[in-house]
Design a protein around this motif. Structure first.
Motif, PDB file in Angstrom:
ATOM      1  N   ASN A 189       0.829  -1.210   0.000  1.00  0.00           N
ATOM      2  CA  ASN A 189       0.000   0.000   0.000  1.00  0.00           C
ATOM      3  C   ASN A 189       0.861   1.257   0.000  1.00  0.00           C
ATOM      4  O   ASN A 189       0.552   2.230  -0.698  1.00  0.00           O
ATOM      5  CB  ASN A 189      -0.969  -0.001   1.183  1.00  0.00           C
ATOM      6  CG  ASN A 189      -2.119  -0.967   0.974  1.00  0.00           C
ATOM      7  OD1 ASN A 189      -2.400  -1.404  -0.141  1.00  0.00           O
ATOM      8  ND2 ASN A 189      -2.796  -1.318   2.058  1.00  0.00           N
ATOM      9  N   GLN A 190       1.939   1.253   0.771  1.00  0.00           N
ATOM     10  CA  GLN A 190       2.838   2.405   0.789  1.00  0.00           C
ATOM     11  C   GLN A 190       3.492   2.628  -0.570  1.00  0.00           C
ATOM     12  O   GLN A 190       3.823   3.767  -0.924  1.00  0.00           O
ATOM     13  CB  GLN A 190       3.906   2.239   1.870  1.00  0.00           C
ATOM     14  CG  GLN A 190       3.363   2.315   3.281  1.00  0.00           C
ATOM     15  CD  GLN A 190       4.409   1.963   4.308  1.00  0.00           C
ATOM     16  OE1 GLN A 190       5.488   2.548   4.302  1.00  0.00           O
ATOM     17  NE2 GLN A 190       4.114   1.004   5.173  1.00  0.00           N
ATOM     18  N   ALA A 191       3.664   1.549  -1.339  1.00  0.00           N
ATOM     19  CA  ALA A 191       4.257   1.655  -2.673  1.00  0.00           C
ATOM     20  C   ALA A 191       3.267   2.230  -3.688  1.00  0.00           C
ATOM     21  O   ALA A 191       3.648   2.531  -4.813  1.00  0.00           O
ATOM     22  CB  ALA A 191       4.766   0.292  -3.138  1.00  0.00           C
ATOM     23  N   PRO A 237      -5.925  -1.143  -6.751  1.00  0.00           N
ATOM     24  CA  PRO A 237      -6.511  -0.555  -5.552  1.00  0.00           C
ATOM     25  C   PRO A 237      -5.732  -1.002  -4.316  1.00  0.00           C
ATOM     26  O   PRO A 237      -5.090  -2.055  -4.335  1.00  0.00           O
ATOM     27  CB  PRO A 237      -7.937  -1.123  -5.525  1.00  0.00           C
ATOM     28  CG  PRO A 237      -7.829  -2.440  -6.236  1.00  0.00           C
ATOM     29  CD  PRO A 237      -6.738  -2.259  -7.266  1.00  0.00           C
ATOM     30  N   PRO A 238      -5.794  -0.209  -3.255  1.00  0.00           N
ATOM     31  CA  PRO A 238      -5.067  -0.606  -2.044  1.00  0.00           C
ATOM     32  C   PRO A 238      -5.632  -1.897  -1.451  1.00  0.00           C
ATOM     33  O   PRO A 238      -6.802  -2.211  -1.621  1.00  0.00           O
ATOM     34  CB  PRO A 238      -5.280   0.574  -1.087  1.00  0.00           C
ATOM     35  CG  PRO A 238      -6.347   1.410  -1.682  1.00  0.00           C
ATOM     36  CD  PRO A 238      -6.497   1.051  -3.122  1.00  0.00           C
ATOM     37  N   LEU A 239      -4.752  -2.616  -0.785  1.00  0.00           N
ATOM     38  CA  LEU A 239      -5.149  -3.861  -0.128  1.00  0.00           C
ATOM     39  C   LEU A 239      -5.762  -3.569   1.232  1.00  0.00           C
ATOM     40  O   LEU A 239      -5.367  -2.610   1.905  1.00  0.00           O
ATOM     41  CB  LEU A 239      -3.926  -4.756   0.086  1.00  0.00           C
ATOM     42  CG  LEU A 239      -3.234  -5.289  -1.146  1.00  0.00           C
ATOM     43  CD1 LEU A 239      -1.909  -5.937  -0.759  1.00  0.00           C
ATOM     44  CD2 LEU A 239      -4.125  -6.293  -1.869  1.00  0.00           C
ATOM     45  N   ASP A 240      -6.689  -4.412   1.657  1.00  0.00           N
ATOM     46  CA  ASP A 240      -7.109  -4.401   3.052  1.00  0.00           C
ATOM     47  C   ASP A 240      -5.939  -4.956   3.852  1.00  0.00           C
ATOM     48  O   ASP A 240      -5.417  -6.021   3.507  1.00  0.00           O
ATOM     49  CB  ASP A 240      -8.337  -5.296   3.279  1.00  0.00           C
ATOM     50  CG  ASP A 240      -9.599  -4.735   2.668  1.00  0.00           C
ATOM     51  OD1 ASP A 240      -9.682  -3.499   2.505  1.00  0.00           O
ATOM     52  OD2 ASP A 240     -10.493  -5.531   2.345  1.00  0.00           O
ATOM     53  N   ALA A 288      -0.739  -8.823  -5.628  1.00  0.00           N
ATOM     54  CA  ALA A 288      -0.080  -7.548  -5.333  1.00  0.00           C
ATOM     55  C   ALA A 288       1.373  -7.758  -4.922  1.00  0.00           C
ATOM     56  O   ALA A 288       2.238  -6.946  -5.260  1.00  0.00           O
ATOM     57  CB  ALA A 288      -0.850  -6.805  -4.236  1.00  0.00           C
ATOM     58  N   ALA A 289       1.653  -8.841  -4.196  1.00  0.00           N
ATOM     59  CA  ALA A 289       3.037  -9.129  -3.796  1.00  0.00           C
ATOM     60  C   ALA A 289       3.886  -9.448  -5.027  1.00  0.00           C
ATOM     61  O   ALA A 289       5.043  -9.015  -5.114  1.00  0.00           O
ATOM     62  CB  ALA A 289       3.078 -10.276  -2.793  1.00  0.00           C
ATOM     63  N   LEU A 326      10.299  -4.070   3.509  1.00  0.00           N
ATOM     64  CA  LEU A 326       9.766  -4.994   4.520  1.00  0.00           C
ATOM     65  C   LEU A 326      10.661  -5.022   5.757  1.00  0.00           C
ATOM     66  O   LEU A 326      10.166  -5.068   6.891  1.00  0.00           O
ATOM     67  CB  LEU A 326       9.622  -6.400   3.931  1.00  0.00           C
ATOM     68  CG  LEU A 326       8.493  -6.574   2.919  1.00  0.00           C
ATOM     69  CD1 LEU A 326       8.676  -7.864   2.127  1.00  0.00           C
ATOM     70  CD2 LEU A 326       7.135  -6.553   3.624  1.00  0.00           C
ATOM     71  N   LEU A 327      11.979  -4.979   5.546  1.00  0.00           N
ATOM     72  CA  LEU A 327      12.920  -4.945   6.674  1.00  0.00           C
ATOM     73  C   LEU A 327      12.665  -3.712   7.531  1.00  0.00           C
ATOM     74  O   LEU A 327      12.619  -3.795   8.768  1.00  0.00           O
ATOM     75  CB  LEU A 327      14.363  -4.929   6.168  1.00  0.00           C
ATOM     76  CG  LEU A 327      14.862  -6.156   5.420  1.00  0.00           C
ATOM     77  CD1 LEU A 327      16.198  -5.874   4.741  1.00  0.00           C
ATOM     78  CD2 LEU A 327      14.976  -7.352   6.329  1.00  0.00           C
TER      79      LEU A 327
END
Length: 179
Positions: free
Chosen positions: A105-107, A111-114, A126-127, A142-143
């Protein structure tokens, strides 16, 4: 990429043997398996002695079934699986998947993920997008998400600061892979 057995070997190395640290909110653990986790696995309240005497084979089965296959971490891009698997072991599978969802979502993926911690088809797709778009930066983000989570834990519960250095070392180990 690392297979499940190699990932579990790494988890076991990081987690070590039996520990019952008074500040550890997880209580007694062996191979990183808490008394509560063992209780859920065997279907009844586990005794402290059962945690102490836990076999490595049972720990491996718990890790594969409850922390990798069950939460569907195997559906993530291979490049981030070892890290997210480690997050699932340390924070629980839902929190680990929330890390993935938050970074995506930050990227700015639309649509944004729940950010619900569930590995459904939207999160898996999305990943894959994030890995293809961001490359190594996906793991780096992620780190940082995990580092911030650790800092939040310590800010909320100062008694946990005793673990912060070890937690950060754990994250740093993964950073060496993308340095």
């Amino acid at each position: 990429m690392a297979g499940i057995e190699e990932m579990i070997d790494d988890i076991l190395r990081r987690e070590g043997g039996y520990v019952d640290h008074p500040a550890d909110r997880g209580g007694p653990t062996n191979f990183g398996i808490t008394q509560n986790t063992l209780s859920r696995y065997i279907g009844r309240a586990a005794l402290k002695s059962e945690v102490r005497n836990l076999s490595e084979d049972v720990a491996r089965d718990i890790y594969e079934s409850k922390y990798f296959e069950g939460p569907r971490i195997h559906r993530l891009p291979e490049e981030i699986q070892p890290f997210i698997f480690d997050c699932a072991v340390n924070h629980g599978p839902r929190r680990a998947i929330k890390f993935v969802q938050s970074v995506i979502n930050q990227a700015g993926r639309e649509p944004p993920l729940d950010e619900d911690g569930a590995m459904g088809p939207n999160t898996a797709k999305a990943a894959a997008w994030a890995q293809n778009t961001m490359g190594d930066y996906f793991l780096k983000a992620l780190l940082e998400e995990r580092r911030n989570f650790y800092r939040t834990i310590v800010a909320a519960r100062p008694s946990q600061e005793v673990f912060l250095r070890g937690w950060m070392n754990r994250v740093d180990e993964f950073e060496q892979e993308v340095a």
